[in-house]
Design a protein around this motif. Structure first.
Motif, mmCIF file in Angstrom:
data_model
loop_
_atom_site.group_PDB
_atom_site.id
_atom_site.type_symbol
_atom_site.label_atom_id
_atom_site.label_comp_id
_atom_site.label_asym_id
_atom_site.label_seq_id
_atom_site.Cartn_x
_atom_site.Cartn_y
_atom_site.Cartn_z
ATOM 1 N N SER A 167 63.566 79.988 39.893
ATOM 2 C CA SER A 167 62.918 78.729 40.075
ATOM 3 C C SER A 167 61.521 79.080 41.067
ATOM 4 O O SER A 167 60.637 78.583 40.579
ATOM 5 C CB SER A 167 63.805 77.817 40.623
ATOM 6 O OG SER A 167 64.751 77.556 39.864
ATOM 7 N N LEU A 210 68.887 77.093 32.502
ATOM 8 C CA LEU A 210 69.587 75.936 33.368
ATOM 9 C C LEU A 210 70.334 75.156 32.254
ATOM 10 O O LEU A 210 71.230 74.504 32.433
ATOM 11 C CB LEU A 210 68.583 75.000 33.912
ATOM 12 C CG LEU A 210 68.114 75.309 35.149
ATOM 13 C CD1 LEU A 210 67.218 74.543 35.797
ATOM 14 C CD2 LEU A 210 69.159 75.801 36.207
ATOM 15 N N HIS A 211 69.906 75.279 30.842
ATOM 16 C CA HIS A 211 70.547 74.780 29.940
ATOM 17 C C HIS A 211 72.051 75.353 29.718
ATOM 18 O O HIS A 211 72.936 74.449 29.416
ATOM 19 C CB HIS A 211 69.706 74.940 28.523
ATOM 20 C CG HIS A 211 70.414 74.252 27.325
ATOM 21 N ND1 HIS A 211 70.902 74.628 26.105
ATOM 22 C CD2 HIS A 211 70.705 72.714 27.293
ATOM 23 C CE1 HIS A 211 71.411 73.682 25.368
ATOM 24 N NE2 HIS A 211 71.300 72.567 25.900
ATOM 25 N N LEU A 221 74.194 74.170 32.264
ATOM 26 C CA LEU A 221 74.509 72.555 31.982
ATOM 27 C C LEU A 221 75.501 72.293 31.028
ATOM 28 O O LEU A 221 76.395 71.505 30.763
ATOM 29 C CB LEU A 221 73.415 71.912 31.708
ATOM 30 C CG LEU A 221 73.301 70.445 31.573
ATOM 31 C CD1 LEU A 221 73.682 69.824 33.063
ATOM 32 C CD2 LEU A 221 71.797 69.790 31.371
ATOM 33 N N LEU A 228 71.147 72.932 39.131
ATOM 34 C CA LEU A 228 70.207 72.001 38.450
ATOM 35 C C LEU A 228 69.048 71.741 39.569
ATOM 36 O O LEU A 228 68.027 71.162 39.166
ATOM 37 C CB LEU A 228 70.785 70.861 37.926
ATOM 38 C CG LEU A 228 71.371 70.866 36.521
ATOM 39 C CD1 LEU A 228 72.088 69.640 36.264
ATOM 40 C CD2 LEU A 228 70.534 71.508 35.436
ATOM 41 N N SER A 229 69.464 71.717 40.749
ATOM 42 C CA SER A 229 68.339 71.134 41.869
ATOM 43 C C SER A 229 67.405 72.255 42.088
ATOM 44 O O SER A 229 67.668 73.510 42.748
ATOM 45 C CB SER A 229 69.047 70.839 43.061
ATOM 46 O OG SER A 229 70.317 70.072 43.020
ATOM 47 N N ARG A 287 60.135 69.246 37.203
ATOM 48 C CA ARG A 287 61.125 68.198 36.829
ATOM 49 C C ARG A 287 61.034 67.472 35.374
ATOM 50 O O ARG A 287 62.152 67.210 34.779
ATOM 51 C CB ARG A 287 61.097 67.221 38.122
ATOM 52 C CG ARG A 287 61.568 67.929 39.301
ATOM 53 C CD ARG A 287 62.191 67.207 40.518
ATOM 54 N NE ARG A 287 61.577 65.754 40.412
ATOM 55 C CZ ARG A 287 62.499 64.616 40.092
ATOM 56 N NH1 ARG A 287 63.972 64.958 40.170
ATOM 57 N NH2 ARG A 287 61.919 63.446 40.181
ATOM 58 N N LEU A 325 62.150 69.685 32.668
ATOM 59 C CA LEU A 325 63.478 69.914 32.553
ATOM 60 C C LEU A 325 64.114 68.606 31.994
ATOM 61 O O LEU A 325 65.094 68.870 31.242
ATOM 62 C CB LEU A 325 64.229 70.279 33.873
ATOM 63 C CG LEU A 325 63.735 71.635 34.444
ATOM 64 C CD1 LEU A 325 64.066 71.684 36.016
ATOM 65 C CD2 LEU A 325 64.529 72.760 33.694
ATOM 66 N N LEU A 362 71.801 66.342 29.711
ATOM 67 C CA LEU A 362 71.948 65.627 30.461
ATOM 68 C C LEU A 362 72.605 64.263 30.359
ATOM 69 O O LEU A 362 73.608 64.084 31.008
ATOM 70 C CB LEU A 362 70.709 65.331 31.255
ATOM 71 C CG LEU A 362 70.076 66.654 31.851
ATOM 72 C CD1 LEU A 362 68.417 66.425 32.185
ATOM 73 C CD2 LEU A 362 70.776 66.835 33.382
ATOM 74 N N ALA A 394 72.079 64.195 37.026
ATOM 75 C CA ALA A 394 71.801 64.154 35.577
ATOM 76 C C ALA A 394 70.846 62.431 35.428
ATOM 77 O O ALA A 394 69.726 62.562 35.074
ATOM 78 C CB ALA A 394 72.868 63.780 34.655
ATOM 79 N N TYR A 432 67.176 63.079 36.589
ATOM 80 C CA TYR A 432 66.275 63.660 35.908
ATOM 81 C C TYR A 432 65.967 62.747 34.736
ATOM 82 O O TYR A 432 64.909 62.617 34.131
ATOM 83 C CB TYR A 432 67.014 65.061 35.165
ATOM 84 C CG TYR A 432 66.577 66.314 36.096
ATOM 85 C CD1 TYR A 432 65.573 66.840 36.248
ATOM 86 C CD2 TYR A 432 67.835 66.748 36.690
ATOM 87 C CE1 TYR A 432 65.246 68.032 36.931
ATOM 88 C CE2 TYR A 432 67.657 68.058 37.615
ATOM 89 C CZ TYR A 432 66.341 68.632 37.704
ATOM 90 O OH TYR A 432 65.877 69.752 38.361
#
Ligand code: TRP
Ligand code: ZN
Length: 893
Positions: free
Chosen positions: A590, A617-618, A621, A635-636, A663, A666, A674, A706, A709
């Motif tokens: 990141s 990240l997908h 998740l 995710l952060s 952000r 994402l 999400l 979630a 976002y």
């Protein structure tokens, strides 16, 4: 306030006290417009000093005392006249005529006007004390230093109706009505010798919840938590945490509680989190009160951790205390290490480690790189209150953690057993702690001790080389330490850096780790001790080029760099067997992606995000087998404050723009995944009554991240979900997140309504209103400063309450970076004005709020000039407390 130039105190000047105080008998008469304190001190010459003096004349006895009105002094039963003693604004000097004597003093003090919240003061109508570090001298004349340990007996008298509860340390030995109409008294005796900083007194109209704990040797201990009557329904979580802490300390450290009673009192006005006074802990109410409807999951976890921290001090701090304040980390670093271990055991250990490290890297590393940088054991200070720092606490805990890593669980336990046994009842040093570790394990920590004396975060640059023919793989470590105030980097000597590591093959399997010259290996994870400025470790039998996983679990507080490319980081994110390093690989990825976009912003180019981060990240998740709290952590994105810390010159605007863009990307790209996770977890939250336990925290954390976002997508169904969550949640965790996402959204009408409803519902709960202030102070939408200024006019706000100052001003300057660093300097001017105001009545809080301005060297030259000008304005603003003076003058040096 002192007007003379504050003076620097040095560790090298330490001398043992000339006199000791065997017994301390205190009598407090509490009244509405003053209080009287009578002290009878049973004293004698310190034999250690007498020996050094070899029979010379008795030295004068110099007692500490500040803001005291002396009414009478008796030495060895003879009343002294002003000719017999010397009085200054911070001392009383008398001349003893024999080796052993008693000293009686009476003083008048004014707790009712004490706004500094140090010494004896009033909070919400009750009397309470805060004596650490040097507050006892504001109560009576005394040898206010931690190496003077005494047996205390305390009698308190007050109006019975207004102050039905009278408490002090130890056991209640007598109580009754006073001769004077309407008053009563109580006498408490603490059988353990203690330094004055652990003294406590409470008088108020309090209710309590009570429980018992049976210790490992079958002793029954009474546990009481005292609060204002309306808060008795918010104490159970603290009580549960206390019992868990007591059990854990028996099981993990073999430490048993020693008195028959343990009390906690919650007060609303408190400079810090809580205080470990012997048998009578005094807590900021924010660190005690927690129930589902009013406190978030994070607040519940904070209560659990602080209750544990203060309880653990009973051994690491009270039974074994500090010789002098330079040794503060002896108790604080060790106790933070202990409370982290406890929290790790109560919740998810990996998530706890991630949170601790993220905090350390963001805030302690910044302190280490700033003008107040100091060693874990500082060697000088002006005002000790300024040294209750992230370095002493968090880095100090990391140093203890490295000892744990180097010695292993059993070796470490042998060391702590020896430390407690050897030094029970003593006031000792960090060296004594290390010596116990060495003696119990037969090791030499001479070099390791540099962690206590050299300030600054070491850098550890790592390079690799693989020899295809020899099948060897080498890692070369180069360590260096930065220059910090008074300590040139090039003069610093190499640290002992334990590097926990592993090697992964192309399938993500862990390889056996055998160093050249060693027997064939079975272990796939090990700790390398890096002890030299440059050092190479060569592994043999490595069939293919591996990928290293370095500094697992963040095994040392250093800035490690290794030239990973993004695909390698993605690989580690998926395959590293160390959970912490999986997260860290994601953070490094990141950071690289964000730094691209920061550069694009600076060049005026359109922002383009590396899609690999989205893909990575997908994957995270969508993996339902992962711990949800881990998913939330992954995710952060790294915070703005961290991105500032790792910048050469921090460009606040570019950092904010890049991070917000990421952000948004994402949110847009992951919105289906999400939304799915949000809905599943929200449904579960609706069906499950609130439980303050790990897997529930995890579920709500993921649900809430979630939602944050999703809100960026601006979709009507998300807005509806947020409003529904705000309206119908049965707990503050969901409600506050819903409020926060609305506050940060463009939906002005919904935002205004939610804020109004929330304030109306919780206007009588100060701690909830703190959260209401914080959410708004942290909103990065334009106009932040104006909103904060308007909120300062709100009836629930007051500068006199530290929690309010932290909730509004602290949150604005510490978390709302884009607004605080407004290019016109308005944020800086605002903060400086507040510091000047706070300096007048609460120096400790003034000095702490000042921290963001001290980091001026991090920013562009225009901002540097603005920040510096504000520091100079503070310096010129009139007589400063030693607290503020020290921070401002060091920042400008
Ligand atoms: N010893 C306290 C702790 O547990 C710190 C503390 C509480 C403190 N109140 C204070 C320090 C006031 C300085 C001033 O960490
Ligand atoms: Zn502490």
């Amino acid at each position: 306030m002192r007007t003379d130039q504050p003076k620097m105190i040095y560790l090298k000047d330490y001398q043992a006290p000339e006199y000791l105080i065997d017994e301390t008998h205190l009598t407090f008469e509490l009244f509405e417009d003053h209080s009287l304190v009578h002290a009878q001190l049973v004293m004698r010459r310190n034999p250690e000093r007498a020996q050094l003096a070899q029979g010379g004349a008795l030295p004068p006895l110099v007692l500490d005392g500040q803001l005291l009105e002396l009414l009478s002094v008796k030495l060895a039963d003879a009343e002294l006249t002003p000719q017999d003693y010397q009085l200054t604004s911070d001392s009383l000097t008398v001349q003893p005529a024999s080796e052993s004597f008693t000293l009686d003093t009476s003083v008048k003090i004014h707790p009712e006007t004490n706004t500094a919240l140090e010494g004896l003061y009033k909070s919400s109508g009750m009397f309470c004390t805060q004596c650490e570090a040097e507050g006892f001298r504001k109560i009576t004349y005394y040898l206010d230093r931690p190496d003077v340990m005494s047996k205390f007996t305390t009698t308190v008298s007050a109006n019975k109706q207004a102050f039905p509860i009278l408490l002090s340390n130890g056991n209640l030995i007598a109580a009754g009505p006073s001769e004077e109409e309407g008053r009563h008294w109580a006498t408490w005796e603490d059988p353990f010798k203690k330094p004055a900083y652990l003294f406590a007194l409470v008088a108020g109209d309090l209710w309590c919840i009570e429980d018992t704990f049976t210790t490992m040797t079958d002793r029954k201990v009474t546990l009481r938590i005292f609060v204002e009557p309306e808060n008795v329904d918010k104490c159970q979580h603290a009580m549960d945490s206390l019992k868990k802490s007591m059990r854990w300390d028996e099981e993990v450290y073999g430490r048993e509680y020693d008195l028959d009673i343990f009390m906690i009192v919650a007060v609303n006005d408190f400079n810090m989190g809580a205080m470990e006074n012997k048998g009578l802990n005094i807590f900021n109410s924010s660190a005690v009160l927690a129930r589902a409807e009013t406190a978030t999951d994070a607040a519940h976890q904070r209560v659990e951790a602080i209750v544990a921290h203060e309880y653990f001090h009973n051994w690491s701090g009270n039974r074994v205390t500090c010789r002098d304040w330079f040794q503060l980390s002896l108790k604080e670093g060790f106790t933070v290490f202990r409370d982290s271990g406890f929290s790790a055991d109560m919740n998810s250990a990996t998530v706890k480690r991630i949170q601790d490290v993220a905090y350390l890297r963001t805030h302690q590393f910044a302190e280490d790189a700033g003008p107040m940088a100091h060693a874990v054991r500082p060697d000088s200070f002006i005002e000790i209150s300024n040294f209750y720092t992230l370095t002493v606490y968090e880095k100090g805990a990391e140093v203890v953690g490295m000892i744990h890593t180097l010695l292993g669980v059993e070796g470490f336990r042998k060391g702590t057993d020896l430390f407690f046994e050897r030094h029970d009842g003593q006031a000792v040093t960090c060296d004594d702690f290390i010596k116990a570790m060495e003696d119990a394990n037969g090791v030499d920590f001479t070099q390791f001790k540099r962690w206590y004396s050299q300030a600054g975060t070491p850098r550890l640059a790592v390079t690799e080389s693989y020899d295809t023919d020899a099948k060897t793989y080498s890692l070369t470590f180069r360590q260096s330490a930065p220059t910090t105030p008074g300590q040139p980097g090039e003069q610093k000597l190499p640290f002992v850096i334990p590097v926990a590591m592993g090697l992964l093959d192309a399938e993500g399997q862990e390889l056996p780790l055998r160093l050249q010259g060693e027997a064939p290996a079975v272990n796939t994870s090990r700790v390398l001790s890096v002890t030299e400025a440059e050092q190479t470790f060569t592994f043999v039998d490595i069939a293919e080029q591996p990928l290293p996983s370095l500094l697992r679990g963040f095994s040392a507080p250093v800035k490690l760099s290794f030239p990973y490319n993004r695909d390698q980081l993605m690989f580690l994110m998926q395959h590293d067997s160390d959970g912490f390093n999986r997260w860290d690989a994601g953070q490094q990825l990141s950071v690289q992606v964000l730094q691209d976009m920061i550069a694009q912003h600076q060049k005026g180019e359109p922002l383009v995000m590396d899609q690999r981060l989205i893909t990575a990240l997908h994957t995270v998740l969508s993996d339902e087998s992962l711990d949800q709290a881990m998913v939330a952590e992954m995710l952060s994105l790294p915070g703005e404050a961290y991105l500032i810390e790792i910048s050469e010159v921090a460009d606040v605007d570019a950092i904010h723009a890049a991070r917000e863009f990421a952000r948004q990307q994402l949110a847009d790209n992951l919105s289906d995944a999400l939304w799915k996770r949000y809905q599943t977890n929200r449904e579960l939250s609706k069906q499950t009554p609130y439980v303050a336990a790990s897997e529930h925290f995890a579920r709500r954390t993921l649900q809430n991240i979630a939602l944050s976002y999703l809100m960026l997508t601006g979709k009507p169904e998300v807005l509806a979900a947020a409003i529904d969550q705000f309206d119908t949640a049965d707990n503050m965790t969901e409600r506050l997140t819903a409020l926060a996402v609305l506050v940060n959204s463009p939906f002005d009408a919904e935002k205004a309504k939610a804020l109004e409803v929330f304030a109306e519902n919780f206007k009588d709960n100060a701690l909830v209103m703190d959260q209401w202030f914080s959410v708004q102070a942290g909103s990065t939408l334009p106009g932040g400063l104006e909103r904060v200024k308007a909120l300062m006019q709100h009836p629930a706000f007051t500068m006199k309450n530290p929690n309010k100052v932290r909730a509004l001003i602290g949150a604005f300057a510490g978390q709302n970076l884009i607004n605080f660093h407004a290019a016109d300097g308005s944020g800086y001017r605002f903060l400086a004005n507040l510091v000047i105001e706070l300096n007048g009545f609460n120096p400790q809080i003034a000095s702490r709020q000042l921290a963001p301005l001290t980091r001026w060297r991090k920013y562009d030259s225009a901002r540097q000039a603005l920040m510096k000008a504000e520091l100079e304005r503070i310096l010129a603003s009139g007589p400063l407390s030693p607290d503020v003076y020290e921070v401002v003058s060091k920042s400008l040096a």
